[in-house]
Design a protein around this motif. Structure first.
Motif, PDB file in Angstrom:
ATOM      1  N   LEU A 135       0.799  -1.216   0.000  1.00 29.24           N
ATOM      2  CA  LEU A 135       0.000   0.000   0.000  1.00 29.24           C
ATOM      3  C   LEU A 135       0.837   1.274   0.000  1.00 29.24           C
ATOM      4  CD1 LEU A 135      -2.861  -0.856   2.527  1.00 29.24           C
ATOM      5  CD2 LEU A 135      -2.930  -0.929   0.034  1.00 29.24           C
ATOM      6  N   SER A 136       2.159   1.148   0.153  1.00 29.87           N
ATOM      7  CA  SER A 136       2.991   2.352   0.254  1.00 29.87           C
ATOM      8  C   SER A 136       2.881   3.267  -0.966  1.00 29.87           C
ATOM      9  CB  SER A 136       4.458   1.966   0.499  1.00 29.87           C
ATOM     10  OG  SER A 136       4.969   1.199  -0.571  1.00 29.87           O
ATOM     11  N   PRO A 137       2.796   2.748  -2.222  1.00 30.05           N
ATOM     12  CA  PRO A 137       2.608   3.693  -3.344  1.00 30.05           C
ATOM     13  C   PRO A 137       1.326   4.504  -3.221  1.00 30.05           C
ATOM     14  CG  PRO A 137       3.307   1.533  -4.154  1.00 30.05           C
ATOM     15  CD  PRO A 137       2.985   1.370  -2.706  1.00 30.05           C
ATOM     16  N   PHE A 138       0.270   3.889  -2.676  1.00 31.11           N
ATOM     17  CA  PHE A 138      -0.977   4.635  -2.495  1.00 31.11           C
ATOM     18  C   PHE A 138      -0.805   5.711  -1.422  1.00 31.11           C
ATOM     19  CE2 PHE A 138      -2.147   0.543  -4.231  1.00 31.11           C
ATOM     20  CZ  PHE A 138      -3.091   0.865  -5.190  1.00 31.11           C
ATOM     21  N   GLY A 167       1.070   8.458  -2.875  1.00 32.90           N
ATOM     22  CA  GLY A 167       0.195   9.190  -3.778  1.00 32.90           C
ATOM     23  C   GLY A 167      -0.681  10.188  -3.036  1.00 32.90           C
ATOM     24  N   ILE A 168      -1.167   9.786  -1.857  1.00 28.55           N
ATOM     25  CA  ILE A 168      -1.953  10.707  -1.030  1.00 28.55           C
ATOM     26  C   ILE A 168      -1.090  11.887  -0.584  1.00 28.55           C
ATOM     27  CG2 ILE A 168      -3.204  10.927   1.148  1.00 28.55           C
ATOM     28  CD1 ILE A 168      -4.020   7.991   0.834  1.00 28.55           C
ATOM     29  N   ASP A 179       6.036   1.556  -8.908  1.00 27.12           N
ATOM     30  CA  ASP A 179       5.523   2.250  -7.717  1.00 27.12           C
ATOM     31  C   ASP A 179       5.356   3.738  -7.982  1.00 27.12           C
ATOM     32  OD1 ASP A 179       5.500  -0.137  -6.372  1.00 27.12           O
ATOM     33  OD2 ASP A 179       7.367   0.220  -5.286  1.00 27.12           O
ATOM     34  N   VAL A 184       2.228   4.246 -10.010  1.00 28.77           N
ATOM     35  CA  VAL A 184       1.026   4.118  -9.176  1.00 28.77           C
ATOM     36  C   VAL A 184       0.856   5.362  -8.312  1.00 28.77           C
ATOM     37  CG1 VAL A 184      -0.052   2.797  -7.317  1.00 28.77           C
ATOM     38  CG2 VAL A 184       1.099   1.606  -9.183  1.00 28.77           C
ATOM     39  N   THR A 185       1.968   5.831  -7.719  1.00 27.50           N
ATOM     40  CA  THR A 185       1.906   7.038  -6.898  1.00 27.50           C
ATOM     41  C   THR A 185       1.404   8.226  -7.694  1.00 27.50           C
ATOM     42  OG1 THR A 185       3.707   6.267  -5.478  1.00 27.50           O
ATOM     43  CG2 THR A 185       3.291   8.641  -5.530  1.00 27.50           C
ATOM     44  N   VAL A 195      -2.360   7.770  -8.537  1.00 26.76           N
ATOM     45  CA  VAL A 195      -3.211   8.018  -7.366  1.00 26.76           C
ATOM     46  C   VAL A 195      -3.310   9.515  -7.088  1.00 26.76           C
ATOM     47  CG1 VAL A 195      -3.377   7.706  -4.855  1.00 26.76           C
ATOM     48  CG2 VAL A 195      -2.815   5.760  -6.325  1.00 26.76           C
ATOM     49  N   SER A 196      -2.188  10.209  -7.177  1.00 29.67           N
ATOM     50  CA  SER A 196      -2.206  11.650  -6.907  1.00 29.67           C
ATOM     51  C   SER A 196      -3.050  12.393  -7.936  1.00 29.67           C
ATOM     52  CB  SER A 196      -0.779  12.198  -6.880  1.00 29.67           C
ATOM     53  OG  SER A 196      -0.178  12.128  -8.166  1.00 29.67           O
ATOM     54  N   TYR A 230      -5.593  11.176  -9.638  1.00 30.41           N
ATOM     55  CA  TYR A 230      -7.001  10.861  -9.365  1.00 30.41           C
ATOM     56  C   TYR A 230      -7.512  11.670  -8.177  1.00 30.41           C
ATOM     57  CZ  TYR A 230     -11.101   8.238  -7.883  1.00 30.41           C
ATOM     58  OH  TYR A 230     -12.365   7.899  -7.486  1.00 30.41           O
TER      59      TYR A 230
END
Length: 383
Positions: A46-49, A52-53, A176, A179-180, A183-184, A186
């Protein structure tokens, strides 16, 4: 006593359930290391998410600025401009740091024999002047130089193998990063919809008064974090630019590389300036002791100007913490989460302190007294 006796197992089924419960407890305790490892892997996934946050939260600061000042509140173009700014800053830093870092390593390797000769001459002068036996020190210097040369030779000899071994890691890091970034994007693009959905769910789950309290706390925390982090980033940029300009005026070597180091580490409050000054001083000390002294003086001037004039106007009262509170937040956050903990520790403690102050104020008001214990509405004694 009777209630306790009623809970004592009496039948075979009671004893079986008790034995099963004890076995489950011991099994869980026995498997704790495995469970912890599984949780660690889960959090790594979950670290890439999570990053991303974090990236979306940081980029929301310039996005709000661009939307309000340039695009009349429209976030779409502001989001695009924020990512262009991000990629431009990353490209600029890489173009400044990578060539300078390669030049620094090459210069250091090429100058190893010169450094050894200078140290040997210094030790000989000390022995001749003061009569101190430096033979042991000379042996240590020779061994250290030989070890460094062998280490750099081994690095150059294993570079191809290291590159091949790192290919998988680079591919994983690239995935990663993708994905980061996704997520950012989005989160930034759908910020309004996501916040509206979160508010709706919260209102459905809590009574109106409790939901309003949660909204108030979130608003205060967001104001504290965004004000502090945005101010720190702007302050770090100004410190890096000031360091680069002064080093260029004094014609010091590796000005871009060292200015980037100083600016990036300046994001860490209190300790950041000292952390960034150490590698810069060491790099310049290998080139020229005079340049190292000049660099230390430049850092002292820059930090005095920043601490007394620039930072207070940029960051202002974003936290309201005393110096001891800031230092405690840095130490605790650093021990728990490393460098990211040092950065977010200060605003986190500021939010906690604000909540405590609000709770204390509400309790004093409920008791009808002020901070000194005096009644809030003293009786009228004029008559």
């Amino acid at each position: 006593m009777k209630k306790w006796l009623d809970r004592v197992p009496r039948t075979t089924g009671d004893f079986l359930r008790l034995a099963l419960g004890v076995a489950l407890i011991f099994g869980l305790v026995w498997q704790l290391p495995t469970l912890a490892g599984g949780l660690g892997k889960f959090f790594n996934i979950l670290s890439p998410f999570a990053w991303g946050i974090v990236l979306a939260y940081v980029l929301d600061i310039p996005t709000r600025f661009f939307a309000e000042k340039l695009f009349h509140g429209k976030r779409g173009v502001a989001v695009v401009l924020s990512y262009i700014l991000l990629f431009g800053v990353v490209a600029l830093l890489l173009s400044l740091v990578v060539p300078q870092l390669a030049a620094s390593i090459s210069s250091f390797v090429a100058s190893l024999s010169t450094y050894e000769e200078d140290i040997q001459n210094t030790l000989t002068w000390v022995q001749q002047t003061f009569g101190i036996d430096t033979a042991t020190l000379e042996l240590y210097v020779q061994q250290l130089t030989d070890n460094l040369q062998e280490w750099f030779k081994s690095i150059s000899g294993q570079a191809a193998q290291a590159a091949a071994d790192a290919a998988a890691g680079v591919a994983g890091a690239a995935m990663d990063s993708f994905v980061t970034l996704a997520v950012s994007i989005y989160l930034l693009g759908g910020k309004d919809l996501l916040l509206r959905a979160a508010r709706t769910c919260l209102r459905a789950a809590l009574p109106p008064k409790q939901a309003g309290s949660v909204f108030s706390v979130c608003t205060m925390a967001n104001r504290t974090f965004s004000g502090y982090i945005g101010g720190q980033l702007m302050d770090a940029l100004l410190v890096g630019v000031e360091t680069f300009v002064l080093m260029s005026l004094f014609r010091l070597d590796y000005a871009p590389l060292i200015a980037v180091l100083v600016g990036v580490t300046n994001i860490i409050p209190v300790l950041g300036p000292f952390i960034g000054a150490v590698p810069g001083t060491i790099i310049l000390l290998l080139e020229s002791p005079l340049q190292a002294v000049e660099f230390v003086l430049i850092i002292l001037v820059v930090q005095q100007v920043d601490g007394n004039f620039i930072a207070p106007r940029i960051i202002g009262g974003a936290t309201g913490l005393p110096g001891l509170g800031v230092l405690m937040a840095i130490i605790v956050g650093g021990n728990l989460f490393g460098i990211p903990g040092m950065v977010i520790g200060v605003p986190t403690l500021a939010v906690i302190v604000t909540l405590i102050k609000q709770a204390v104020g509400a309790e004093l008001t409920a008791r009808g007294i002020d901070e000194e214990g005096r009644p809030l509405n003293p009786p009228d004694t004029k008559n």
